[in-house]
Write a protein that holds these residues in place. Structure first.
Motif, PDB file in Angstrom:
ATOM      1  N   ALA A  11      33.935   2.843 -33.167  1.00 54.54           N
ATOM      2  CA  ALA A  11      33.974   1.859 -31.861  1.00 54.54           C
ATOM      3  C   ALA A  11      33.219   1.687 -31.494  1.00 54.54           C
ATOM      4  O   ALA A  11      32.509  -0.306 -31.033  1.00 54.54           O
ATOM      5  N   ALA A  12      32.154   2.208 -30.736  1.00 57.58           N
ATOM      6  CA  ALA A  12      30.228   1.655 -30.189  1.00 57.58           C
ATOM      7  C   ALA A  12      29.648   1.193 -31.415  1.00 57.58           C
ATOM      8  O   ALA A  12      29.124   0.685 -31.215  1.00 57.58           O
ATOM      9  N   CYS A  13      29.626   1.780 -32.219  1.00 57.78           N
ATOM     10  CA  CYS A  13      28.576   0.658 -33.935  1.00 57.78           C
ATOM     11  C   CYS A  13      29.836  -0.431 -33.254  1.00 57.78           C
ATOM     12  O   CYS A  13      28.711  -1.425 -33.803  1.00 57.78           O
ATOM     13  N   VAL A  14      30.885  -0.341 -33.417  1.00 56.29           N
ATOM     14  CA  VAL A  14      31.584  -2.062 -33.840  1.00 56.29           C
ATOM     15  C   VAL A  14      31.373  -3.097 -32.339  1.00 56.29           C
ATOM     16  O   VAL A  14      30.505  -3.984 -32.984  1.00 56.29           O
ATOM     17  N   ALA A  15      31.206  -2.511 -31.903  1.00 58.22           N
ATOM     18  CA  ALA A  15      30.616  -2.818 -30.497  1.00 58.22           C
ATOM     19  C   ALA A  15      29.152  -3.745 -30.248  1.00 58.22           C
ATOM     20  O   ALA A  15      28.702  -4.925 -29.883  1.00 58.22           O
ATOM     21  N   ALA A  16      28.185  -2.550 -30.853  1.00 57.32           N
ATOM     22  CA  ALA A  16      27.200  -3.065 -31.364  1.00 57.32           C
ATOM     23  C   ALA A  16      26.919  -3.719 -32.583  1.00 57.32           C
ATOM     24  O   ALA A  16      26.299  -4.573 -32.332  1.00 57.32           O
ATOM     25  N   GLY A  17      28.341  -3.888 -32.765  1.00 55.57           N
ATOM     26  CA  GLY A  17      27.804  -4.534 -34.640  1.00 55.57           C
ATOM     27  C   GLY A  17      28.012  -5.998 -34.294  1.00 55.57           C
ATOM     28  O   GLY A  17      27.754  -7.414 -34.656  1.00 55.57           O
ATOM     29  N   THR A  18      29.019  -5.901 -33.053  1.00 55.63           N
ATOM     30  CA  THR A  18      29.917  -7.723 -32.145  1.00 55.63           C
ATOM     31  C   THR A  18      28.461  -8.486 -31.591  1.00 55.63           C
ATOM     32  O   THR A  18      28.400  -9.938 -31.537  1.00 55.63           O
ATOM     33  N   THR A  19      27.090  -8.014 -31.332  1.00 54.07           N
ATOM     34  CA  THR A  19      25.883  -8.464 -30.804  1.00 54.07           C
ATOM     35  C   THR A  19      25.380  -9.842 -32.172  1.00 54.07           C
ATOM     36  O   THR A  19      25.190 -11.107 -31.895  1.00 54.07           O
ATOM     37  N   GLY A  20      26.035  -9.452 -33.214  1.00 55.36           N
ATOM     38  CA  GLY A  20      25.393 -10.162 -34.380  1.00 55.36           C
ATOM     39  C   GLY A  20      25.855 -11.799 -34.291  1.00 55.36           C
ATOM     40  O   GLY A  20      25.675 -12.921 -34.905  1.00 55.36           O
ATOM     41  N   ALA A  21      27.731 -11.432 -33.584  1.00 60.99           N
ATOM     42  CA  ALA A  21      28.374 -12.377 -33.927  1.00 60.99           C
ATOM     43  C   ALA A  21      28.011 -13.656 -32.567  1.00 60.99           C
ATOM     44  O   ALA A  21      28.642 -14.382 -32.562  1.00 60.99           O
ATOM     45  N   ILE A  22      27.733 -13.007 -31.468  1.00 60.80           N
ATOM     46  CA  ILE A  22      27.661 -13.249 -30.610  1.00 60.80           C
ATOM     47  C   ILE A  22      26.741 -14.429 -30.575  1.00 60.80           C
ATOM     48  O   ILE A  22      26.312 -15.540 -29.755  1.00 60.80           O
ATOM     49  N   PHE A  23      25.639 -14.441 -30.620  1.00 59.60           N
ATOM     50  CA  PHE A  23      24.191 -14.238 -31.529  1.00 59.60           C
ATOM     51  C   PHE A  23      23.718 -14.295 -32.615  1.00 59.60           C
ATOM     52  O   PHE A  23      22.753 -13.556 -33.622  1.00 59.60           O
ATOM     53  N   PRO A  24      23.796 -15.250 -33.599  1.00 62.50           N
ATOM     54  CA  PRO A  24      23.739 -15.349 -35.092  1.00 62.50           C
ATOM     55  C   PRO A  24      22.651 -15.720 -35.096  1.00 62.50           C
ATOM     56  O   PRO A  24      21.798 -16.677 -34.120  1.00 62.50           O
ATOM     57  N   PRO A  25      21.544 -15.891 -36.215  1.00 56.76           N
ATOM     58  CA  PRO A  25      21.008 -16.300 -36.887  1.00 56.76           C
ATOM     59  C   PRO A  25      20.505 -17.578 -36.592  1.00 56.76           C
ATOM     60  O   PRO A  25      19.329 -17.819 -35.976  1.00 56.76           O
ATOM     61  N   GLY A  26      21.585 -18.412 -36.732  1.00 57.51           N
ATOM     62  CA  GLY A  26      21.012 -19.928 -36.767  1.00 57.51           C
ATOM     63  C   GLY A  26      20.054 -20.338 -37.227  1.00 57.51           C
ATOM     64  O   GLY A  26      19.317 -20.235 -37.753  1.00 57.51           O
ATOM     65  N   GLU A  27      19.456 -21.564 -36.565  1.00 58.20           N
ATOM     66  CA  GLU A  27      18.888 -22.654 -37.383  1.00 58.20           C
ATOM     67  C   GLU A  27      17.134 -22.037 -36.938  1.00 58.20           C
ATOM     68  O   GLU A  27      16.327 -23.022 -37.428  1.00 58.20           O
ATOM     69  N   LEU A  74      20.163  11.292 -27.500  1.00 53.00           N
ATOM     70  CA  LEU A  74      19.752  10.174 -28.742  1.00 53.00           C
ATOM     71  C   LEU A  74      20.873   9.141 -28.741  1.00 53.00           C
ATOM     72  O   LEU A  74      19.882   8.305 -29.323  1.00 53.00           O
ATOM     73  N   TRP A  75      21.402   9.914 -29.160  1.00 52.44           N
ATOM     74  CA  TRP A  75      22.647   8.676 -30.278  1.00 52.44           C
ATOM     75  C   TRP A  75      23.146   7.936 -29.108  1.00 52.44           C
ATOM     76  O   TRP A  75      23.169   6.533 -29.631  1.00 52.44           O
ATOM     77  N   ALA A  76      23.346   7.883 -27.873  1.00 55.60           N
ATOM     78  CA  ALA A  76      23.252   7.219 -27.390  1.00 55.60           C
ATOM     79  C   ALA A  76      22.278   5.759 -27.021  1.00 55.60           C
ATOM     80  O   ALA A  76      22.278   4.334 -26.789  1.00 55.60           O
ATOM     81  N   LEU A  77      21.215   6.457 -27.000  1.00 57.15           N
ATOM     82  CA  LEU A  77      20.421   5.753 -26.401  1.00 57.15           C
ATOM     83  C   LEU A  77      19.987   4.913 -27.709  1.00 57.15           C
ATOM     84  O   LEU A  77      19.499   3.900 -27.389  1.00 57.15           O
ATOM     85  N   GLN A  78      20.171   5.284 -29.230  1.00 59.61           N
ATOM     86  CA  GLN A  78      19.460   4.505 -30.506  1.00 59.61           C
ATOM     87  C   GLN A  78      20.991   3.383 -30.379  1.00 59.61           C
ATOM     88  O   GLN A  78      20.478   2.527 -30.509  1.00 59.61           O
ATOM     89  N   ILE A  79      22.217   3.941 -30.092  1.00 61.12           N
ATOM     90  CA  ILE A  79      23.258   2.711 -29.776  1.00 61.12           C
ATOM     91  C   ILE A  79      22.121   1.367 -28.697  1.00 61.12           C
ATOM     92  O   ILE A  79      22.981   0.499 -29.370  1.00 61.12           O
ATOM     93  N   ALA A  80      22.783   1.693 -28.072  1.00 60.93           N
ATOM     94  CA  ALA A  80      22.203   1.786 -26.997  1.00 60.93           C
ATOM     95  C   ALA A  80      20.737   0.389 -27.098  1.00 60.93           C
ATOM     96  O   ALA A  80      21.238  -1.334 -27.096  1.00 60.93           O
TER      97      ALA A  80
END
Length: 155
Positions: A11-27, A74-80
């Motif tokens: 779930a923590a990883c999915v939360a991190a991954g959702t930033t890709g949907a919120i901020f897509p690469p775009g033009e 360290l796991w928490a730091l890297q996912i942040a």
């Protein structure tokens, strides 16, 4: 490995991954000059899905072990830091700041991998592809910075 712990890490990883949907690469990203070795767009979701499963499994394997405090910190730091890069790079178009975050992420992933490895060899091995992918991301970010010194906007 306790499955509920794996689900929590995932779930923590999915939360991190959702930033890709919120901020897509775009033009903006498409218009940047990128090296010929830039991975194809289809590879990013495949790679991140695989990496997030490995990261969650590594965290879950170590979460219930004694003396795991450094590895878990360290796991928490890297996912942040993982979560932070996408809004900085794709959201704010800050290539240089993104490079700084990626450098910190690389160090955090390397340190986490070592800390995990000391507690559970398999957990450490599960972080090896992640460190490789972040290394590619660092090289790509650095190349984009060199090729686009003004970043397409105020970088």
């Amino acid at each position: 490995m306790i499955w509920i712990v794996f689900v929590i890490f995932l779930a923590a990883c999915v939360a991190a991954g959702t930033t890709g949907a919120i901020f897509p690469p775009g033009e903006w990203y498409r218009q940047l000059s990128k090296p010929a070795w830039t991975p194809p767009d289809w590879l990013f979701p495949v790679a991140w899905t695989t990496l997030y499963i490995c990261m969650a499994a590594a965290g879950a394997r170590v979460a219930m072990l004694d003396d795991n405090a450094v590895a878990m910190a360290l796991w928490a730091l890297q996912i942040a830091l993982n979560t932070l890069w996408t809004p900085i790079f794709f959201g704010l178009h800050r290539i240089r700041v993104g490079m700084v975050v990626l450098g910190a992420l690389w160090l955090a992933v390397a340190a986490c991998m070592i800390a995990l490895w000391r507690l559970d060899t398999i957990a450490g091995i599960l972080f090896v592809p992640y460190l490789g992918w972040v290394s590619v991301a660092c090289a790509l970010n650095a190349s984009i910075l060199r090729r686009n010194p003004r970043g397409g906007t105020a970088a």
